[in-house]
Design a protein around this motif. Structure first.
Motif, PDB file in Angstrom:
ATOM      1  N   ILE A 191       0.833  -1.195   0.000  1.00  9.78           N
ATOM      2  CA  ILE A 191       0.000   0.000   0.000  1.00  9.78           C
ATOM      3  C   ILE A 191       0.873   1.251   0.000  1.00  9.78           C
ATOM      4  CG2 ILE A 191      -1.815  -1.267   1.204  1.00  9.78           C
ATOM      5  CD1 ILE A 191      -1.193   0.497   3.676  1.00  9.78           C
ATOM      6  N   PHE A 192       0.345   2.320  -0.610  1.00 11.32           N
ATOM      7  CA  PHE A 192       1.092   3.563  -0.758  1.00 11.32           C
ATOM      8  C   PHE A 192       0.130   4.737  -0.559  1.00 11.32           C
ATOM      9  CE2 PHE A 192       2.906   0.299  -3.444  1.00 11.32           C
ATOM     10  CZ  PHE A 192       4.245   0.322  -3.097  1.00 11.32           C
ATOM     11  N   GLY A 193       0.406   5.572   0.414  1.00 10.16           N
ATOM     12  CA  GLY A 193      -0.417   6.743   0.659  1.00 10.16           C
ATOM     13  C   GLY A 193       0.009   7.899  -0.216  1.00 10.16           C
ATOM     14  N   ALA A 194      -0.949   8.525  -0.906  1.00 14.24           N
ATOM     15  CA  ALA A 194      -0.642   9.668  -1.766  1.00 14.24           C
ATOM     16  C   ALA A 194      -1.929  10.376  -2.147  1.00 14.24           C
ATOM     17  CB  ALA A 194       0.086   9.226  -3.034  1.00 14.24           C
ATOM     18  N   ASP A 195      -1.833  11.680  -2.257  1.00 13.64           N
ATOM     19  CA  ASP A 195      -2.922  12.486  -2.797  1.00 13.64           C
ATOM     20  C   ASP A 195      -2.560  12.792  -4.249  1.00 13.64           C
ATOM     21  OD1 ASP A 195      -4.757  14.380  -3.571  1.00 13.64           O
ATOM     22  OD2 ASP A 195      -4.514  15.655  -1.800  1.00 13.64           O
ATOM     23  N   VAL A 196      -3.222  12.121  -5.185  1.00  8.83           N
ATOM     24  CA  VAL A 196      -2.819  12.254  -6.588  1.00  8.83           C
ATOM     25  C   VAL A 196      -3.168  13.608  -7.172  1.00  8.83           C
ATOM     26  CG1 VAL A 196      -2.926   9.766  -7.006  1.00  8.83           C
ATOM     27  CG2 VAL A 196      -4.941  11.195  -7.507  1.00  8.83           C
ATOM     28  N   THR A 197      -3.931  14.443  -6.436  1.00  8.93           N
ATOM     29  CA  THR A 197      -4.182  15.791  -6.926  1.00  8.93           C
ATOM     30  C   THR A 197      -2.947  16.676  -6.784  1.00  8.93           C
ATOM     31  OG1 THR A 197      -4.984  16.725  -4.827  1.00  8.93           O
ATOM     32  CG2 THR A 197      -6.594  15.564  -6.214  1.00  8.93           C
ATOM     33  N   VAL A 198      -1.963  16.197  -6.030  1.00 11.62           N
ATOM     34  CA  VAL A 198      -0.700  16.940  -5.839  1.00 11.62           C
ATOM     35  C   VAL A 198       0.364  16.278  -6.707  1.00 11.62           C
ATOM     36  CG1 VAL A 198       1.051  17.666  -4.180  1.00 11.62           C
ATOM     37  CG2 VAL A 198      -1.364  17.525  -3.486  1.00 11.62           C
ATOM     38  N   GLU A 199       0.912  17.009  -7.650  1.00 10.47           N
ATOM     39  CA  GLU A 199       1.834  16.428  -8.621  1.00 10.47           C
ATOM     40  C   GLU A 199       2.984  15.693  -7.960  1.00 10.47           C
ATOM     41  OE1 GLU A 199       4.515  17.723 -12.542  1.00 10.47           O
ATOM     42  OE2 GLU A 199       3.634  19.262 -11.237  1.00 10.47           O
ATOM     43  N   ALA A 200       3.596  16.300  -6.968  1.00  8.17           N
ATOM     44  CA  ALA A 200       4.753  15.678  -6.325  1.00  8.17           C
ATOM     45  C   ALA A 200       4.372  14.365  -5.657  1.00  8.17           C
ATOM     46  CB  ALA A 200       5.360  16.639  -5.307  1.00  8.17           C
ATOM     47  N   GLU A 201       3.179  14.295  -5.073  1.00  2.00           N
ATOM     48  CA  GLU A 201       2.756  13.065  -4.412  1.00  2.00           C
ATOM     49  C   GLU A 201       2.428  11.979  -5.435  1.00  2.00           C
ATOM     50  OE1 GLU A 201       0.134  13.111  -1.090  1.00  2.00           O
ATOM     51  OE2 GLU A 201       0.644  15.168  -0.534  1.00  2.00           O
ATOM     52  N   ALA A 202       1.819  12.360  -6.552  1.00  2.00           N
ATOM     53  CA  ALA A 202       1.540  11.384  -7.604  1.00  2.00           C
ATOM     54  C   ALA A 202       2.835  10.836  -8.178  1.00  2.00           C
ATOM     55  CB  ALA A 202       0.694  12.017  -8.702  1.00  2.00           C
ATOM     56  N   GLN A 203       3.819  11.705  -8.364  1.00  2.62           N
ATOM     57  CA  GLN A 203       5.119  11.274  -8.876  1.00  2.62           C
ATOM     58  C   GLN A 203       5.800  10.328  -7.884  1.00  2.62           C
ATOM     59  OE1 GLN A 203       6.557  11.990 -11.878  1.00  2.62           O
ATOM     60  NE2 GLN A 203       8.318  10.712 -11.361  1.00  2.62           N
ATOM     61  N   THR A 204       5.742  10.681  -6.606  1.00  5.40           N
ATOM     62  CA  THR A 204       6.344   9.830  -5.579  1.00  5.40           C
ATOM     63  C   THR A 204       5.639   8.480  -5.504  1.00  5.40           C
ATOM     64  OG1 THR A 204       7.065  11.737  -4.283  1.00  5.40           O
ATOM     65  CG2 THR A 204       6.867   9.648  -3.123  1.00  5.40           C
ATOM     66  N   LEU A 205       4.317   8.475  -5.648  1.00  8.11           N
ATOM     67  CA  LEU A 205       3.563   7.222  -5.660  1.00  8.11           C
ATOM     68  C   LEU A 205       4.091   6.298  -6.758  1.00  8.11           C
ATOM     69  CD1 LEU A 205       1.166   5.310  -5.046  1.00  8.11           C
ATOM     70  CD2 LEU A 205      -0.255   6.789  -6.505  1.00  8.11           C
ATOM     71  N   ALA A 206       4.257   6.826  -7.952  1.00  5.42           N
ATOM     72  CA  ALA A 206       4.771   6.017  -9.061  1.00  5.42           C
ATOM     73  C   ALA A 206       6.173   5.497  -8.759  1.00  5.42           C
ATOM     74  CB  ALA A 206       4.769   6.839 -10.350  1.00  5.42           C
ATOM     75  N   GLU A 207       7.023   6.368  -8.234  1.00  2.74           N
ATOM     76  CA  GLU A 207       8.408   5.970  -7.943  1.00  2.74           C
ATOM     77  C   GLU A 207       8.463   4.908  -6.860  1.00  2.74           C
ATOM     78  OE1 GLU A 207      10.206   9.676  -6.979  1.00  2.74           O
ATOM     79  OE2 GLU A 207      10.305  10.376  -9.076  1.00  2.74           O
ATOM     80  N   GLN A 208       7.639   5.043  -5.832  1.00  2.30           N
ATOM     81  CA  GLN A 208       7.635   4.059  -4.751  1.00  2.30           C
ATOM     82  C   GLN A 208       7.112   2.708  -5.229  1.00  2.30           C
ATOM     83  OE1 GLN A 208       5.309   6.070  -1.737  1.00  2.30           O
ATOM     84  NE2 GLN A 208       7.131   6.907  -0.728  1.00  2.30           N
ATOM     85  N   ALA A 209       6.084   2.727  -6.043  1.00  2.00           N
ATOM     86  CA  ALA A 209       5.543   1.477  -6.568  1.00  2.00           C
ATOM     87  C   ALA A 209       6.562   0.778  -7.461  1.00  2.00           C
ATOM     88  CB  ALA A 209       4.248   1.739  -7.336  1.00  2.00           C
ATOM     89  N   LEU A 210       7.253   1.539  -8.297  1.00  2.00           N
ATOM     90  CA  LEU A 210       8.289   0.962  -9.152  1.00  2.00           C
ATOM     91  C   LEU A 210       9.434   0.398  -8.326  1.00  2.00           C
ATOM     92  CD1 LEU A 210       8.516   3.490 -12.130  1.00  2.00           C
ATOM     93  CD2 LEU A 210       7.924   1.067 -12.274  1.00  2.00           C
ATOM     94  N   ALA A 211       9.824   1.125  -7.285  1.00  2.00           N
ATOM     95  CA  ALA A 211      10.920   0.647  -6.438  1.00  2.00           C
ATOM     96  C   ALA A 211      10.539  -0.644  -5.724  1.00  2.00           C
ATOM     97  CB  ALA A 211      11.305   1.726  -5.427  1.00  2.00           C
ATOM     98  N   ALA A 212       9.272  -0.747  -5.320  1.00  2.00           N
ATOM     99  CA  ALA A 212       8.826  -1.925  -4.572  1.00  2.00           C
ATOM    100  C   ALA A 212       8.691  -3.154  -5.457  1.00  2.00           C
ATOM    101  CB  ALA A 212       7.496  -1.630  -3.887  1.00  2.00           C
ATOM    102  N   PHE A 213       8.211  -2.969  -6.688  1.00  2.00           N
ATOM    103  CA  PHE A 213       7.884  -4.112  -7.544  1.00  2.00           C
ATOM    104  C   PHE A 213       8.852  -4.297  -8.717  1.00  2.00           C
ATOM    105  CE2 PHE A 213       3.862  -3.362  -5.391  1.00  2.00           C
ATOM    106  CZ  PHE A 213       3.391  -4.640  -5.168  1.00  2.00           C
ATOM    107  N   GLY A 214       9.605  -3.274  -9.038  1.00  2.00           N
ATOM    108  CA  GLY A 214      10.525  -3.388 -10.173  1.00  2.00           C
ATOM    109  C   GLY A 214       9.910  -3.005 -11.503  1.00  2.00           C
TER     110      GLY A 214
END
Length: 256
Positions: A60-83
């Motif tokens: 699970i990943f907490g993020a407010d996708v209405t905020v660009e930086a948080e949406a970007q971080t969400l993508a980066e964290q998911a990629l880091a976790a799963f490859g």
């Protein structure tokens, strides 16, 4: 799902309603899940546990996708976790209940901007971050969860409809840009659905306190369930739908 490598999906708004049902439907079809949520952390944990009980991985990943930086971080964290992320389900959003139901001539730009951030800017940020890495894989999928209101063009929903229409335009262009890379982009557009947002809309519109009070007035005698939408998403990203792209599936029971 075929005999290829394990696929991973990022589902935004995955802790409740359509998003939660989508996570479970994908897990039943052998997909690992990156579950995005904004405020419902406990619900996100519960959905992740249900996914793991099916033998699939879930984070699970907490993020407010209405905020660009948080949406970007969400993508980066998911990629880091799963490859890798092979499937992006842009589901997070909210309805006109957040900004009221003004006529077009009474609409406020800050209200439209809020809806655009949820339904366009967030999905756009995630597409920018995740679609390029999908090109390296045999197949990628992007699903935009829109609304039948874009077809109906109902009164007093102008800002919401404008935001969802922009989301659909983005999906159509992206589908054509990425087809040569093996990426399928499609739109799922539910009508009234039995979720917290759907109930909130009916409460605001007609004073309805239970969706069961609406069932008899709906096609086939029931309100669309989150699982109906989730099963459609699961079909579109499956091998059975490998030749479907740039399409919009409306789930309103033929109520248009």
């Amino acid at each position: 799902m075929g005999s290829g490598p394990q696929r991973v999906a990022l589902v935004t708004g995955g802790s409740r309603g359509i998003g939660a049902s989508t996570c479970l439907a994908l897990a039943r079809n052998g997909i690992d899940l990156a579950i995005g949520y904004r405020t419902s952390e406990d619900s996100a944990h519960r959905i992740a546990q249900e996914v793991r009980a099916m033998g699939r991985r879930a984070e699970i990943f907490g993020a407010d996708v209405t905020v660009e930086a948080e949406a970007q971080t969400l993508a980066e964290q998911a990629l880091a976790a799963f490859g890798a992320i092979h499937i992006l389900i842009n589901n997070a959003g909210f309805g006109s209940g957040v900004v009221g139901r003004p006529q077009i001539t009474e609409s406020r730009l800050d209200h439209l901007d809020l809806l655009m951030r949820a339904h366009v800017y967030g999905p756009l940020t995630l597409c920018r971050a995740l679609v390029p890495q999908m090109r390296k894989h045999e197949r990628g999928d992007v699903i935009m969860v829109s609304s039948s209101s874009v077809q109906m063009l109902g009164r007093n929903m102008g800002t919401y409809i404008m935001a969802k229409a922009a989301m659909e335009a983005m999906a159509g262009v992206l589908a054509r840009e990425e087809r040569s890379h093996g990426i399928r982009v499609n739109i799922v557009a539910p009508g009234l659905t039995d979720t917290d947002m759907g109930l909130g809309f009916m409460r605001m519109r007609a004073g309805i306190e239970s969706m069961r009070d609406v069932d008899a007035k709906m096609p086939f005698g029931f309100v669309c369930q989150p699982s109906d939408v989730a099963n459609t998403v699961a079909f579109l990203i499956s091998d059975k739908a490998r030749y479907i792209a740039a399409q919009r599936l409306t789930l309103d029971g033929g109520n248009f």
